[in-house]
Design a protein around this motif. Sequence first.
Motif, PDB file in Angstrom:
ATOM      1  N   LEU A   3       0.829  -1.203   0.000  1.00  0.00           N
ATOM      2  CA  LEU A   3       0.000   0.000   0.000  1.00  0.00           C
ATOM      3  C   LEU A   3       0.862   1.251   0.000  1.00  0.00           C
ATOM      4  N   GLU A  36      -6.980   9.323  -4.620  1.00  0.00           N
ATOM      5  CA  GLU A  36      -8.209   8.744  -4.094  1.00  0.00           C
ATOM      6  C   GLU A  36      -7.855   7.566  -3.181  1.00  0.00           C
ATOM      7  N   ASP A  37      -8.482   7.536  -2.008  1.00  0.00           N
ATOM      8  CA  ASP A  37      -8.209   6.443  -1.071  1.00  0.00           C
ATOM      9  C   ASP A  37      -9.387   5.478  -1.085  1.00  0.00           C
ATOM     10  N   ALA A  47      -9.973   2.893   0.640  1.00  0.00           N
ATOM     11  CA  ALA A  47     -10.427   2.527   1.997  1.00  0.00           C
ATOM     12  C   ALA A  47     -11.371   3.592   2.533  1.00  0.00           C
ATOM     13  N   ARG A  71     -14.673   3.157   0.782  1.00  0.00           N
ATOM     14  CA  ARG A  71     -15.416   2.021   1.323  1.00  0.00           C
ATOM     15  C   ARG A  71     -16.035   2.382   2.660  1.00  0.00           C
ATOM     16  N   THR A  90     -26.314   1.523   5.210  1.00  0.00           N
ATOM     17  CA  THR A  90     -26.624   0.502   6.217  1.00  0.00           C
ATOM     18  C   THR A  90     -28.025  -0.054   6.038  1.00  0.00           C
ATOM     19  N   HIS A 106     -28.708  -3.667   4.733  1.00  0.00           N
ATOM     20  CA  HIS A 106     -28.341  -4.784   5.600  1.00  0.00           C
ATOM     21  C   HIS A 106     -29.116  -4.769   6.905  1.00  0.00           C
ATOM     22  N   PHE A 107     -30.135  -3.916   6.994  1.00  0.00           N
ATOM     23  CA  PHE A 107     -30.901  -3.813   8.240  1.00  0.00           C
ATOM     24  C   PHE A 107     -31.915  -4.939   8.316  1.00  0.00           C
ATOM     25  N   GLY A 161     -11.220   4.638 -11.183  1.00  0.00           N
ATOM     26  CA  GLY A 161     -11.937   4.478  -9.926  1.00  0.00           C
ATOM     27  C   GLY A 161     -12.205   3.010  -9.634  1.00  0.00           C
ATOM     28  N   GLY A 162     -12.719   2.759  -8.426  1.00  0.00           N
ATOM     29  CA  GLY A 162     -12.990   1.386  -8.019  1.00  0.00           C
ATOM     30  C   GLY A 162     -14.201   0.810  -8.738  1.00  0.00           C
ATOM     31  N   LYS A 189     -17.634  -2.035  -8.658  1.00  0.00           N
ATOM     32  CA  LYS A 189     -18.706  -2.360  -7.718  1.00  0.00           C
ATOM     33  C   LYS A 189     -18.222  -3.382  -6.683  1.00  0.00           C
ATOM     34  N   LEU A 227     -16.638  -2.184  -3.275  1.00  0.00           N
ATOM     35  CA  LEU A 227     -17.411  -1.530  -2.222  1.00  0.00           C
ATOM     36  C   LEU A 227     -17.905  -2.556  -1.216  1.00  0.00           C
ATOM     37  N   PRO A 228     -18.252  -2.112   0.001  1.00  0.00           N
ATOM     38  CA  PRO A 228     -18.770  -3.049   0.997  1.00  0.00           C
ATOM     39  C   PRO A 228     -20.066  -3.686   0.513  1.00  0.00           C
ATOM     40  N   SER A 229     -20.270  -4.936   0.919  1.00  0.00           N
ATOM     41  CA  SER A 229     -21.509  -5.629   0.555  1.00  0.00           C
ATOM     42  C   SER A 229     -22.033  -6.362   1.780  1.00  0.00           C
ATOM     43  N   SER A 230     -22.859  -7.376   1.586  1.00  0.00           N
ATOM     44  CA  SER A 230     -23.546  -7.986   2.721  1.00  0.00           C
ATOM     45  C   SER A 230     -22.617  -8.962   3.444  1.00  0.00           C
ATOM     46  N   LYS A 273     -10.424  -7.628  -0.214  1.00  0.00           N
ATOM     47  CA  LYS A 273     -10.971  -6.332  -0.618  1.00  0.00           C
ATOM     48  C   LYS A 273     -10.573  -5.237   0.357  1.00  0.00           C
ATOM     49  N   TYR A 274     -10.579  -5.568   1.656  1.00  0.00           N
ATOM     50  CA  TYR A 274     -10.274  -4.566   2.677  1.00  0.00           C
ATOM     51  C   TYR A 274      -8.789  -4.481   3.006  1.00  0.00           C
ATOM     52  N   ASN A 275      -7.918  -5.149   2.211  1.00  0.00           N
ATOM     53  CA  ASN A 275      -6.467  -5.128   2.439  1.00  0.00           C
ATOM     54  C   ASN A 275      -6.110  -5.649   3.819  1.00  0.00           C
ATOM     55  N   GLY A 321     -26.881  -3.351  10.245  1.00  0.00           N
ATOM     56  CA  GLY A 321     -26.498  -2.626   9.046  1.00  0.00           C
ATOM     57  C   GLY A 321     -25.015  -2.581   8.760  1.00  0.00           C
ATOM     58  N   GLY A 346     -23.101  -5.063   7.477  1.00  0.00           N
ATOM     59  CA  GLY A 346     -22.727  -5.763   6.248  1.00  0.00           C
ATOM     60  C   GLY A 346     -21.468  -6.564   6.472  1.00  0.00           C
ATOM     61  N   TYR A 369     -18.418  -5.168   6.710  1.00  0.00           N
ATOM     62  CA  TYR A 369     -17.355  -4.273   7.146  1.00  0.00           C
ATOM     63  C   TYR A 369     -16.599  -4.896   8.308  1.00  0.00           C
ATOM     64  N   GLY A 405      -4.874   3.606   2.412  1.00  0.00           N
ATOM     65  CA  GLY A 405      -5.350   2.264   2.098  1.00  0.00           C
ATOM     66  C   GLY A 405      -5.614   1.384   3.298  1.00  0.00           C
ATOM     67  N   PRO A 453      -7.568  -0.131   6.398  1.00  0.00           N
ATOM     68  CA  PRO A 453      -9.012  -0.168   6.699  1.00  0.00           C
ATOM     69  C   PRO A 453      -9.343   0.728   7.889  1.00  0.00           C
TER      70      PRO A 453
END
Lengths: 127, 188
Positions: A42, A60-61, A63, A66, A74, A77-78, B33-34, B36, B39-42, B56-58, B73, B75, B77, B104, B106
Amino acid sequence: MADYKEAPLASRPKTLDPNEYFNLSLEYRRAEEERSAIRSNLKLQYQTQLNNPHRKALIEDPALNRWMYARSHTYPHFKTTFKTSLTGLLFGVVPVVVLYYLFKTDRDKKEVDIKAGKYDRRFSLTS
Amino acid sequence: MAGVGFRRWAQALSRGKGSGLSALLPGCRAASGGSKTDLPSSYPLTPEAKAAAAKKYNMRVEDYKPHTDQGEGYGDYPKLPDTSQQERDPWYQWDHPDLRRNWGEPMHWDFDMYIRNRVDTSPSTLSWSSMCKQLFGFLGFMLFMFYLGEKYPSYQPVAPKQYPYNNLYLENGGDPEKQPEEVVNYKI
């Protein structure tokens, strides 16, 4: 180890922890090396972009992106469980209802006193 | 040049399968750019999903632990240790020294709470129980003593003020002809 005394308001830094240098197990060493490899990768990416003389935009970061995305998305996922419903009630419904009743009863009492002529306005600056 | 481009676009439109506004938009996205998948998911249910999320999260697969799925909520993360940025090494060359964070890396879910201007989890000089005992002990003692002082007041003895000349008979508007009643304010 050098004479390092624990500072009252600071945790012992990782570089001065004797467990980092003595009595190391192979798994711990491997884990630390893997983490260091990720970190170095990194760092390399960041430094390349930072020192690029043709770069005009900010770096651009992903992390950070994200993190922002996770914090704002959120709802998908609720799930309605006992815990989340209780939280919603305690923080969303109870304060409104309780405060309504407190203010209403206080104001009604004050109104009754004013109508009866017994309201104490000794220190009031507005009348 | 522009005319050629317009002709090509019209040809692509007529050949295209989409309808409505989506037919007018180009069918490709920029590669910058990144994506899909970045990005965070479920919540990850299979070990493969866990490994993919860790990548994904290094993070290392062993280090990656998602928040428990209780419907709050989060996911997928990761759950990072609840330590503030103030606890991190001040002498290490961070990429962002004020935040004590590398590019970079988390971020904690409550990162904005754990910055150095805000919540600090550094160890304190005294234990929590000792601090509580000292503070509430002092407050309790002071409250108790003030309560006793209210209940049993103690002050210099006082009496109503005594005036000479028969309680100032003439000054209080008494008749000078009449003889005032004798007022004796002492006892020998």
